[in-house]
Design a protein around this motif. Structure first.
Motif, PDB file in Angstrom:
ATOM      1  N   THR A  81     -47.920  52.331  10.007  1.00 40.82           N
ATOM      2  CA  THR A  81     -46.889  52.994   9.206  1.00 40.82           C
ATOM      3  C   THR A  81     -45.534  52.321   9.417  1.00 40.82           C
ATOM      4  O   THR A  81     -44.993  51.696   8.508  1.00 40.82           O
ATOM      5  CB  THR A  81     -46.806  54.501   9.552  1.00 40.82           C
ATOM      6  N   PHE A  82     -44.999  52.417  10.634  1.00 41.56           N
ATOM      7  CA  PHE A  82     -43.622  51.949  10.811  1.00 41.56           C
ATOM      8  C   PHE A  82     -43.517  50.424  10.769  1.00 41.56           C
ATOM      9  O   PHE A  82     -42.735  49.868   9.983  1.00 41.56           O
ATOM     10  CB  PHE A  82     -43.011  52.499  12.109  1.00 41.56           C
TER      11      PHE A  82
ATOM     12  N   GLY B 227     -52.097  54.357  13.917  1.00 42.79           N
ATOM     13  CA  GLY B 227     -51.791  54.991  12.631  1.00 42.79           C
ATOM     14  C   GLY B 227     -50.305  55.073  12.342  1.00 42.79           C
ATOM     15  O   GLY B 227     -49.890  54.973  11.186  1.00 42.79           O
ATOM     16  N   PHE B 228     -49.508  55.241  13.390  1.00 39.92           N
ATOM     17  CA  PHE B 228     -48.073  55.361  13.131  1.00 39.92           C
ATOM     18  C   PHE B 228     -47.295  54.088  13.471  1.00 39.92           C
ATOM     19  O   PHE B 228     -46.707  53.462  12.594  1.00 39.92           O
ATOM     20  CB  PHE B 228     -47.462  56.577  13.845  1.00 39.92           C
TER      21      PHE B 228
ATOM     22  N   THR C 203     -43.916  52.147  24.362  1.00 39.95           N
ATOM     23  CA  THR C 203     -43.717  53.474  23.763  1.00 39.95           C
ATOM     24  C   THR C 203     -42.904  53.313  22.476  1.00 39.95           C
ATOM     25  O   THR C 203     -42.192  52.323  22.289  1.00 39.95           O
ATOM     26  CB  THR C 203     -42.973  54.450  24.701  1.00 39.95           C
ATOM     27  N   PHE C 204     -43.017  54.314  21.598  1.00 44.81           N
ATOM     28  CA  PHE C 204     -42.334  54.248  20.311  1.00 44.81           C
ATOM     29  C   PHE C 204     -41.956  55.660  19.867  1.00 44.81           C
ATOM     30  O   PHE C 204     -42.764  56.580  19.968  1.00 44.81           O
ATOM     31  CB  PHE C 204     -43.247  53.604  19.254  1.00 44.81           C
TER      32      PHE C 204
ATOM     33  N   VAL D 205     -44.992  58.105  20.706  1.00 48.50           N
ATOM     34  CA  VAL D 205     -46.236  57.352  20.827  1.00 48.50           C
ATOM     35  C   VAL D 205     -46.262  56.602  22.159  1.00 48.50           C
ATOM     36  O   VAL D 205     -45.326  55.851  22.466  1.00 48.50           O
ATOM     37  CB  VAL D 205     -46.372  56.318  19.686  1.00 48.50           C
ATOM     38  N   ASP D 206     -47.311  56.807  22.950  1.00 53.47           N
ATOM     39  CA  ASP D 206     -47.551  55.944  24.111  1.00 53.47           C
ATOM     40  C   ASP D 206     -49.039  55.629  24.173  1.00 53.47           C
ATOM     41  O   ASP D 206     -49.800  56.052  23.303  1.00 53.47           O
ATOM     42  CB  ASP D 206     -47.000  56.569  25.407  1.00 53.47           C
ATOM     43  N   SER D 207     -49.449  54.869  25.193  1.00 54.96           N
ATOM     44  CA  SER D 207     -50.827  54.365  25.244  1.00 54.96           C
ATOM     45  C   SER D 207     -51.870  55.469  25.357  1.00 54.96           C
ATOM     46  O   SER D 207     -53.054  55.220  25.119  1.00 54.96           O
ATOM     47  CB  SER D 207     -50.989  53.408  26.428  1.00 54.96           C
ATOM     48  N   SER D 208     -51.433  56.688  25.709  1.00 60.16           N
ATOM     49  CA  SER D 208     -52.404  57.784  25.804  1.00 60.16           C
ATOM     50  C   SER D 208     -52.764  58.345  24.433  1.00 60.16           C
ATOM     51  O   SER D 208     -53.602  59.232  24.336  1.00 60.16           O
ATOM     52  CB  SER D 208     -51.854  58.899  26.705  1.00 60.16           C
ATOM     53  N   ARG D 209     -52.099  57.835  23.372  1.00 53.76           N
ATOM     54  CA  ARG D 209     -52.327  58.355  22.019  1.00 53.76           C
ATOM     55  C   ARG D 209     -52.681  57.219  21.056  1.00 53.76           C
ATOM     56  O   ARG D 209     -51.897  56.854  20.173  1.00 53.76           O
ATOM     57  CB  ARG D 209     -51.062  59.070  21.525  1.00 53.76           C
TER      58      ARG D 209
END
Lengths: 268, 268
Positions: free
Chosen positions: B216-217, B211-212, B255-256, B201-205
């Motif tokens: 979620t996490f 959602g995640f 980021t994750f 996951v980064d800022s482009s998504r």
């Protein structure tokens, strides 16, 4: 301290990098192709582990591969010649003093380099200026914090942490993979896309058990044994237990995970 | 303690599981299809987060979805009916006391269940006996030790570790993803193949950021705040700092990473 542990400057390290390149080529580079006639700058080519792959995959592109080490360049040239490639030329230069005019290249390729730099954004900004407008940069980096395994082991984690700490002390960043996206954005690139390339290893994949877990990752960690102990980061016994536990993950029932990050951005 | 933190048994958790199912369906289940007429057992269906996806993707297979909780089953049935599916029947049962004859099913599907069991191999062995010879089992599990992020944070890592510790104290294993391969092998399955499903996951998504990472996490880790503090695993202030730092990874430049593991094996 830097020279004692940074990858790529002695012959055992060369062996490791060769193993790594063989096993990881598809995962990391299968989606990198440059069009016929395009001018590509490879920065920090080292012994040519990626150069041969790049040159083969884009036979009609023209590569200029640069490294700061004359010895590494000699080995890279030998390997490129051995592969019969004629589309690569080599130049000895430092990434912060590159002998090229602005906008000299259509594409730039940087693999396993930024992790060693104290100023990765400054380096990326310099590279941006060497690109034509809409030219692309491709960055590939690992992330040692992405390593986890079964059986888990506090000693193995401590041994890995030694590499991260030594690399940080030398001005580098062994956890840079997760930062590829923000670094490219901060350096002003457009349309940045990062994709993770995870290496997952279990007993059903003996090529990866040997080529990646044992000969690439564990060998890399073993490489910092002396400097880590000398710097007082860890006791010899604990370090050696960590290496034993990393090797344990290559036996039946063991698993190992590591992730590389590949980012592509465009010059504005 | 178990009931206070284990996922899936209160309505906020239901909300979380619904978000998770929406965003992760493709990543986890796109390659799961069952042939027309095949009998599939879903064990631990919970509120039906995966059931609707399974039923839709294999409309001519017949599913039997089992859970130990009558409340969860009622919600799962409601959702399956809402989706207009007629190929799912529900049964209330414990995984260690399933009311089926040997070799009753062609396939078994188990998602986010083994992490809660003290004897996962015993459970898998029971499930193997319910399969026809050459029938397949599909196992999907997360691994909380696969979470890493930028900016890194010792407090966030400590908060995540609380969930792992509580889950272990309750007999479960929050690091089970990396063990899916050896567990399936130990339970006697043949032709075991495990593939990691990494969420990056980064800022482009922004869909995954929300959602995640966030819903979620981070929501899952927030869910153990009270039991973790009550058990003396962490100070409230440190836990809250960890949650703040996880949220920081959803801001610009953050980021994750998290990885699920999907394994498939065949009954001998």
């Amino acid at each position: 301290m830097r020279e004692t542990y940074v990858h790529g400057y002695d012959s055992r390290e060369n062996e490791r990098l060769r193993d790594q390149a063989g096993i990881l080529v598809e995962l990391l580079h299968a989606d990198t192709h440059y069009p016929a006639g395009s001018k590509v700058l490879e920065v920090g080519c080292g012994i040519g582990a990626q150069t041969v792959t790049l040159g083969r995959r884009s036979p009609e592109a023209r590569f200029t591969s640069v490294d700061v080490s004359a010895d590494s360049l000699a080995e890279a040239k030998r390997r490129v010649d051995l592969a019969g490639l004629t589309n690569v030329e080599f130049r000895q230069a430092d990434i912060f003093a590159l002998p090229f005019d602005p906008a000299s290249f259509d594409h730039v390729f940087v693999c396993f380099v930024l992790e060693h730099l104290a100023r990765p954004v400054a380096a990326l900004t310099i590279l941006a200026e060497l690109l034509e407008p809409r030219g692309t940069i491709t960055v590939v980096e690992g992330d040692h914090g992405s390593a986890y395994f079964h059986p888990d082991s506090a000693e193995a984690r401590a041994a890995i942490e030694c590499l991260v700490t030594l690399q940080r002390a030398a001005g580098g960043n062994g956890l840079i993979g997760r930062e590829v996206y923000p670094l490219l954005v901060e350096a002003g690139f457009d349309a940045v896309r990062v994709s993770p390339r995870m290496v997952y290893v279990d007993s059903s994949r003996p090529d990866l058990v040997d080529g990646f877990t044992r000969k690439t990752f564990t060998a890399m960690i073993e490489g910092v044994r002396e400097p880590a102990i000398a710097a007082g980061l860890i006791e010899a016994e604990r370090f050696d237990a960590g290496i034993r536990d990393l090797r344990r993950t290559t036996e039946a029932g063991g698993t190992f995970c590591y992730t590389f990050f590949k980012g592509v951005g465009e010059r504005r």
